[in-house]
Design an enzyme around this catalytic site. Sequence first.
Site, mmCIF file in Angstrom:
data_model
loop_
_atom_site.group_PDB
_atom_site.id
_atom_site.type_symbol
_atom_site.label_atom_id
_atom_site.label_comp_id
_atom_site.label_asym_id
_atom_site.label_seq_id
_atom_site.Cartn_x
_atom_site.Cartn_y
_atom_site.Cartn_z
ATOM 1 N N ALA A 76 0.850 -1.196 0.000
ATOM 2 C CA ALA A 76 0.000 0.000 0.000
ATOM 3 C C ALA A 76 0.887 1.248 0.000
ATOM 4 C CB ALA A 76 -0.918 -0.026 1.215
ATOM 5 N N GLY A 85 0.627 -5.149 0.898
ATOM 6 C CA GLY A 85 -0.514 -5.262 -0.014
ATOM 7 C C GLY A 85 -0.167 -6.010 -1.297
ATOM 8 N N GLU A 99 -0.617 -9.517 -0.401
ATOM 9 C CA GLU A 99 -2.068 -9.719 -0.225
ATOM 10 C C GLU A 99 -2.790 -9.742 -1.579
ATOM 11 O OE1 GLU A 99 -2.049 -6.439 2.502
ATOM 12 O OE2 GLU A 99 -2.635 -7.729 4.184
ATOM 13 N N GLU A 125 4.315 -4.888 7.242
ATOM 14 C CA GLU A 125 3.541 -3.805 7.846
ATOM 15 C C GLU A 125 3.991 -3.509 9.272
ATOM 16 O OE1 GLU A 125 2.295 -6.244 6.007
ATOM 17 O OE2 GLU A 125 0.586 -5.551 4.816
HETATM 18 N N1 CAA Z 1 4.537 3.026 -0.967
HETATM 19 C C1 CAA Z 1 4.998 4.204 -1.451
HETATM 20 N N2 CAA Z 1 6.231 4.361 -1.924
HETATM 21 C C2 CAA Z 1 7.061 3.303 -1.915
HETATM 22 C C3 CAA Z 1 6.657 2.053 -1.419
HETATM 23 C C4 CAA Z 1 5.316 1.928 -0.944
HETATM 24 N N3 CAA Z 1 4.827 0.766 -0.476
HETATM 25 N N4 CAA Z 1 7.703 1.197 -1.514
HETATM 26 C C5 CAA Z 1 8.704 1.900 -2.044
HETATM 27 N N5 CAA Z 1 8.338 3.172 -2.280
HETATM 28 C C6 CAA Z 1 9.118 4.263 -2.860
HETATM 29 C C7 CAA Z 1 10.258 4.715 -1.932
HETATM 30 O O1 CAA Z 1 9.771 5.621 -0.968
HETATM 31 C C8 CAA Z 1 11.193 5.321 -2.916
HETATM 32 O O2 CAA Z 1 10.707 6.599 -3.277
HETATM 33 P P1 CAA Z 1 11.742 7.795 -3.606
HETATM 34 O O3 CAA Z 1 12.565 7.303 -4.764
HETATM 35 O O4 CAA Z 1 10.831 8.935 -3.935
HETATM 36 O O5 CAA Z 1 12.563 7.995 -2.359
HETATM 37 C C9 CAA Z 1 11.055 4.453 -4.142
HETATM 38 O O6 CAA Z 1 9.790 3.782 -4.012
HETATM 39 C C10 CAA Z 1 12.134 3.402 -4.249
HETATM 40 O O7 CAA Z 1 12.167 2.688 -3.014
HETATM 41 P P2 CAA Z 1 13.535 2.280 -2.308
HETATM 42 O O8 CAA Z 1 14.549 3.338 -2.482
HETATM 43 O O9 CAA Z 1 13.194 1.897 -0.890
HETATM 44 O O10 CAA Z 1 13.940 1.004 -3.168
HETATM 45 P P3 CAA Z 1 14.881 -0.206 -2.731
HETATM 46 O O11 CAA Z 1 15.172 -0.972 -3.959
HETATM 47 O O12 CAA Z 1 16.000 0.231 -1.883
HETATM 48 O O13 CAA Z 1 13.934 -1.121 -1.769
HETATM 49 C C11 CAA Z 1 11.888 -2.212 -1.160
HETATM 50 C C12 CAA Z 1 12.835 -1.775 -2.305
HETATM 51 C C13 CAA Z 1 12.580 -3.301 -0.313
HETATM 52 C C14 CAA Z 1 10.630 -2.776 -1.805
HETATM 53 C C15 CAA Z 1 11.564 -1.000 -0.253
HETATM 54 O O14 CAA Z 1 11.139 0.070 -1.072
HETATM 55 C C16 CAA Z 1 10.479 -1.250 0.747
HETATM 56 O O15 CAA Z 1 10.742 -1.885 1.771
HETATM 57 N N6 CAA Z 1 9.253 -0.743 0.480
HETATM 58 C C17 CAA Z 1 8.154 -0.793 1.419
HETATM 59 C C18 CAA Z 1 7.576 -2.195 1.509
HETATM 60 C C19 CAA Z 1 6.454 -2.202 2.553
HETATM 61 O O16 CAA Z 1 6.657 -1.902 3.706
HETATM 62 N N7 CAA Z 1 5.238 -2.583 2.130
HETATM 63 C C20 CAA Z 1 4.081 -2.639 2.993
HETATM 64 C C21 CAA Z 1 3.295 -1.364 2.903
HETATM 65 S S1 CAA Z 1 1.970 -1.316 4.086
HETATM 66 C C22 CAA Z 1 0.716 -2.219 3.362
HETATM 67 O O17 CAA Z 1 0.867 -2.765 2.300
HETATM 68 C C23 CAA Z 1 -0.579 -2.293 4.128
HETATM 69 C C24 CAA Z 1 -1.508 -3.345 3.683
HETATM 70 O O18 CAA Z 1 -1.683 -4.354 4.327
HETATM 71 C C25 CAA Z 1 -2.284 -3.219 2.450
#
Ligand code: CAA
Length: 258
Positions: free
Chosen positions: A65, A109, A112, A132
């Site tokens: 998400a 998500g 999911e 999360e």
């Molecule tokens: N939402 C919004 N933006 C996101 C994102 C997300 N879920 N995941 C990554 N991004 C963005 C980052 O903020 C970054 O933006 P900027 O370039 O503007 O700074 C860009 O995408 C690239 O991300 P990274 O620099 O972090 O890329 P990476 O290759 O180093 O890492 C990753 C990749 C491991 C996927 C890392 O981005 C990450 O851990 N992302 C979040 C994953 C996460 O926590 N997901 C769960 C979200 S909560 C949810 O989903 C609730 C639910 O149950 C529905």
Amino acid sequence: MTASLLQLERHGAVALVTLASHNTLNPLTSELMKELGRVLQTLDADTDTRAIVLTGSVRAFAAGADIQAMAKMTYAQAVQDNYLAAEWQALSTARKPLVAAVRGYALGGGCELAMLCDIVVAGENALFGQPEIKLGLVPGAGGTQRLPRAVGKSLAMEMNLTGEPITAAQARDCGLVSRVVADEEVTRVALGLAQLIARHSLPVLLTVKAATARAFESTLAEGLVYERSAFHASFALDDQREGCDAFLERRAPFFTHQ
Ligand code: CAA
């Protein structure tokens, strides 16, 4: 039909839907989920489509998400907007068989979303997780409910409580995905599976999907009653007669989806 955040390709009776957000990690923004819901509803209503493949980018099926939106969200807003529930509704009620073709990250998500599909094909470098908890959040689209049903309690607890992902091979071993293939083969294999599915009678496909999904939502006794009446109802179809006749006549069936 091409939507702005998605690409839609037709392969005969199979539709290939690709999440194509400007960010190749495919954060599941409200706009993207609404668009996906609209496309799935359209495909559900389209009698020429009998199976759907959902895929993402090489880097990510979806990284979850939209954390930017959630960073500003208040409890009141989440409750008032019924956050996630409304946008994800069309996905959880999609009636056509859905095959997820997962490369790269399927996190939060994203995991999911893959679990909402009926079959998951993963690339060898795919990662599945519910991170999360690292964000101070509870999973919100099935991580605490579909994941334990898919992988069992202990691994689901481990994934949800640590936030650490599992590999594609682990996901296959625990039943979260049905196949692991080379990353570059994922879409081809998923399309091949969908083509095999799409050969069959549409009303039977819809019923088999609904009956199999029922196994996760009912007691065994209730599920068996549902299955028995679905089985009996299949005798009302022209396609049942055609399928059995074709077998006995040693020819391929010609289903009319009636
Ligand atoms: N939402 C919004 N933006 C996101 C994102 C997300 N879920 N995941 C990554 N991004 C963005 C980052 O903020 C970054 O933006 P900027 O370039 O503007 O700074 C860009 O995408 C690239 O991300 P990274 O620099 O972090 O890329 P990476 O290759 O180093 O890492 C990753 C990749 C491991 C996927 C890392 O981005 C990450 O851990 N992302 C979040 C994953 C996460 O926590 N997901 C769960 C979200 S909560 C949810 O989903 C609730 C639910 O149950 C529905």
